[in-house]
Design a protein around this motif. Structure first.
Motif, PDB file in Angstrom:
ATOM      1  N   UNK A   1     -64.684  66.644  -8.774  1.00 34.45           N
ATOM      2  CA  UNK A   1     -64.382  65.042  -9.102  1.00 34.45           C
ATOM      3  C   UNK A   1     -65.342  64.756 -10.228  1.00 34.45           C
ATOM      4  N   UNK A   2     -65.336  64.777 -11.616  1.00 34.95           N
ATOM      5  CA  UNK A   2     -66.025  65.050 -12.805  1.00 34.95           C
ATOM      6  C   UNK A   2     -66.718  63.791 -12.903  1.00 34.95           C
ATOM      7  N   UNK A   3     -68.243  63.586 -12.977  1.00 38.21           N
ATOM      8  CA  UNK A   3     -68.373  62.755 -13.482  1.00 38.21           C
ATOM      9  C   UNK A   3     -69.317  62.361 -14.436  1.00 38.21           C
ATOM     10  N   UNK A   4     -70.454  61.369 -14.345  1.00 33.41           N
ATOM     11  CA  UNK A   4     -71.582  61.825 -15.576  1.00 33.41           C
ATOM     12  C   UNK A   4     -71.430  62.325 -16.725  1.00 33.41           C
ATOM     13  N   UNK A   5     -72.530  63.119 -17.201  1.00 31.95           N
ATOM     14  CA  UNK A   5     -71.834  64.635 -18.485  1.00 31.95           C
ATOM     15  C   UNK A   5     -70.508  64.818 -18.103  1.00 31.95           C
ATOM     16  N   UNK A   6     -70.307  65.453 -17.081  1.00 28.27           N
ATOM     17  CA  UNK A   6     -68.890  66.901 -17.362  1.00 28.27           C
ATOM     18  C   UNK A   6     -67.443  65.389 -17.465  1.00 28.27           C
TER      19      UNK A   6
ATOM     20  N   UNK B   1     -64.326  60.021 -12.827  1.00 23.15           N
ATOM     21  CA  UNK B   1     -64.639  58.646 -12.585  1.00 23.15           C
ATOM     22  C   UNK B   1     -64.657  57.798 -13.965  1.00 23.15           C
ATOM     23  N   UNK B   2     -64.043  56.922 -13.804  1.00 22.03           N
ATOM     24  CA  UNK B   2     -63.473  56.089 -14.475  1.00 22.03           C
ATOM     25  C   UNK B   2     -64.385  55.177 -15.474  1.00 22.03           C
ATOM     26  N   UNK B   3     -65.897  54.950 -14.855  1.00 23.38           N
ATOM     27  CA  UNK B   3     -67.207  54.258 -15.351  1.00 23.38           C
ATOM     28  C   UNK B   3     -68.055  55.472 -15.867  1.00 23.38           C
ATOM     29  N   UNK B   4     -67.283  56.762 -16.077  1.00 22.76           N
ATOM     30  CA  UNK B   4     -69.175  57.519 -16.184  1.00 22.76           C
ATOM     31  C   UNK B   4     -68.206  57.840 -17.575  1.00 22.76           C
ATOM     32  N   UNK B   5     -66.466  57.106 -18.351  1.00 22.19           N
ATOM     33  CA  UNK B   5     -65.974  57.530 -19.175  1.00 22.19           C
ATOM     34  C   UNK B   5     -66.702  56.824 -20.162  1.00 22.19           C
ATOM     35  N   UNK B   6     -67.007  55.979 -19.878  1.00 21.38           N
ATOM     36  CA  UNK B   6     -67.658  54.350 -21.053  1.00 21.38           C
ATOM     37  C   UNK B   6     -69.371  54.821 -21.032  1.00 21.38           C
ATOM     38  N   UNK B   7     -70.240  55.741 -19.848  1.00 20.47           N
ATOM     39  CA  UNK B   7     -71.626  56.115 -20.283  1.00 20.47           C
ATOM     40  C   UNK B   7     -71.063  57.543 -20.890  1.00 20.47           C
TER      41      UNK B   7
ATOM     42  N   UNK C   1     -59.279  56.299 -22.208  1.00 22.21           N
ATOM     43  CA  UNK C   1     -58.078  57.032 -21.471  1.00 22.21           C
ATOM     44  C   UNK C   1     -58.248  57.692 -22.435  1.00 22.21           C
ATOM     45  N   UNK C   2     -57.971  56.988 -23.679  1.00 25.42           N
ATOM     46  CA  UNK C   2     -56.946  57.669 -25.181  1.00 25.42           C
ATOM     47  C   UNK C   2     -57.366  58.943 -25.080  1.00 25.42           C
ATOM     48  N   UNK C   3     -59.845  59.157 -24.701  1.00 24.61           N
ATOM     49  CA  UNK C   3     -59.410  60.358 -25.364  1.00 24.61           C
ATOM     50  C   UNK C   3     -59.427  61.761 -24.053  1.00 24.61           C
ATOM     51  N   UNK C   4     -58.569  61.621 -23.461  1.00 24.37           N
ATOM     52  CA  UNK C   4     -58.533  62.458 -22.155  1.00 24.37           C
ATOM     53  C   UNK C   4     -57.378  63.544 -22.821  1.00 24.37           C
TER      54      UNK C   4
ATOM     55  N   UNK D   1     -53.372  63.331 -18.605  1.00 19.19           N
ATOM     56  CA  UNK D   1     -53.819  62.057 -17.657  1.00 19.19           C
ATOM     57  C   UNK D   1     -53.929  63.021 -16.612  1.00 19.19           C
ATOM     58  N   UNK D   2     -54.899  62.545 -16.585  1.00 19.30           N
ATOM     59  CA  UNK D   2     -55.271  62.688 -14.215  1.00 19.30           C
ATOM     60  C   UNK D   2     -55.903  61.393 -13.821  1.00 19.30           C
ATOM     61  N   UNK D   3     -56.260  61.165 -12.900  1.00 20.76           N
ATOM     62  CA  UNK D   3     -56.514  59.869 -11.524  1.00 20.76           C
ATOM     63  C   UNK D   3     -57.710  59.347 -11.965  1.00 20.76           C
ATOM     64  N   UNK D   4     -58.073  58.529 -13.497  1.00 17.27           N
ATOM     65  CA  UNK D   4     -59.881  57.933 -13.533  1.00 17.27           C
ATOM     66  C   UNK D   4     -59.944  57.104 -11.980  1.00 17.27           C
ATOM     67  N   UNK D   5     -61.412  57.551 -11.495  1.00 17.07           N
ATOM     68  CA  UNK D   5     -61.270  56.800 -10.009  1.00 17.07           C
ATOM     69  C   UNK D   5     -62.587  56.020 -10.381  1.00 17.07           C
ATOM     70  N   UNK D   6     -63.230  54.624  -9.927  1.00 16.28           N
ATOM     71  CA  UNK D   6     -64.343  54.540  -9.493  1.00 16.28           C
ATOM     72  C   UNK D   6     -64.826  54.695  -8.660  1.00 16.28           C
ATOM     73  N   UNK D   7     -66.161  55.208  -8.412  1.00 15.77           N
ATOM     74  CA  UNK D   7     -66.975  55.784  -7.617  1.00 15.77           C
ATOM     75  C   UNK D   7     -66.935  55.016  -6.251  1.00 15.77           C
ATOM     76  N   UNK D   8     -66.790  53.762  -6.477  1.00 16.06           N
ATOM     77  CA  UNK D   8     -66.467  52.624  -4.913  1.00 16.06           C
ATOM     78  C   UNK D   8     -65.256  53.455  -4.566  1.00 16.06           C
TER      79      UNK D   8
END
Length: 123
Positions: free
Chosen positions: A41-46, A84-90, A95-98, A101-108
């Motif tokens: 699960x890639x989140x934050x800077x990852x 992590x979907x929220x980390x994209x904005x961070x 999603x166009x920058x990926x 295509x991979x699943x992008x899921x909110x932490x919750x």
């Protein structure tokens, strides 16, 4: 993520620490090759590593393989990569920058499945 993973690696480390990254992918690939269900699960800077062309530009060792090669090794062995979907904005991404295509899921949404894993490593 339907059934519980045997191993989840929550990858927080990104381009800021390239020498730290290969081990996470080696461990994931090795566990998956041993027929364990592995999720990264890639989140934050990852999350930056998922951007088109980014992983190809990061070399942990001069003259060595790039991070895209390590990611491919993990995926070729059956590791499921999600982000992590929220980390994209961070990270100023959509999603166009990926790169693909991979699943992008909110932490919750991700936490219940991630927490059900046999083992969780934070990298």
């Amino acid at each position: 993520m339907s059934e519980a993973a045997d191993l989840v690696i929550i990858l927080i480390t990104g381009p800021e620490n390239p020498k730290r990254l290969p081990s996470a992918f080696f461990l994931a690939a090795t566990a998956a090759a041993a027929e364990q269900k592995v999720v990264m699960y890639f989140t934050g800077p990852a999350t930056e590593l998922l951007a088109k062309g980014k992983a190809e530009t990061i070399f942990p060792m001069a003259g060595g393989k790039n991070i895209a090669d390590f990611m491919k090794l993990a995926e070729d062995n059956g590791v499921q990569i999600i982000g992590c979907l929220q980390s994209l904005e961070l990270n100023g991404m959509t999603k166009d920058d990926l790169a693909k295509p991979i699943p992008m899921i909110n932490p919750s949404a991700a936490l219940p499945s991630l927490a059900a894993a046999g083992r969780i490593l934070t990298w």
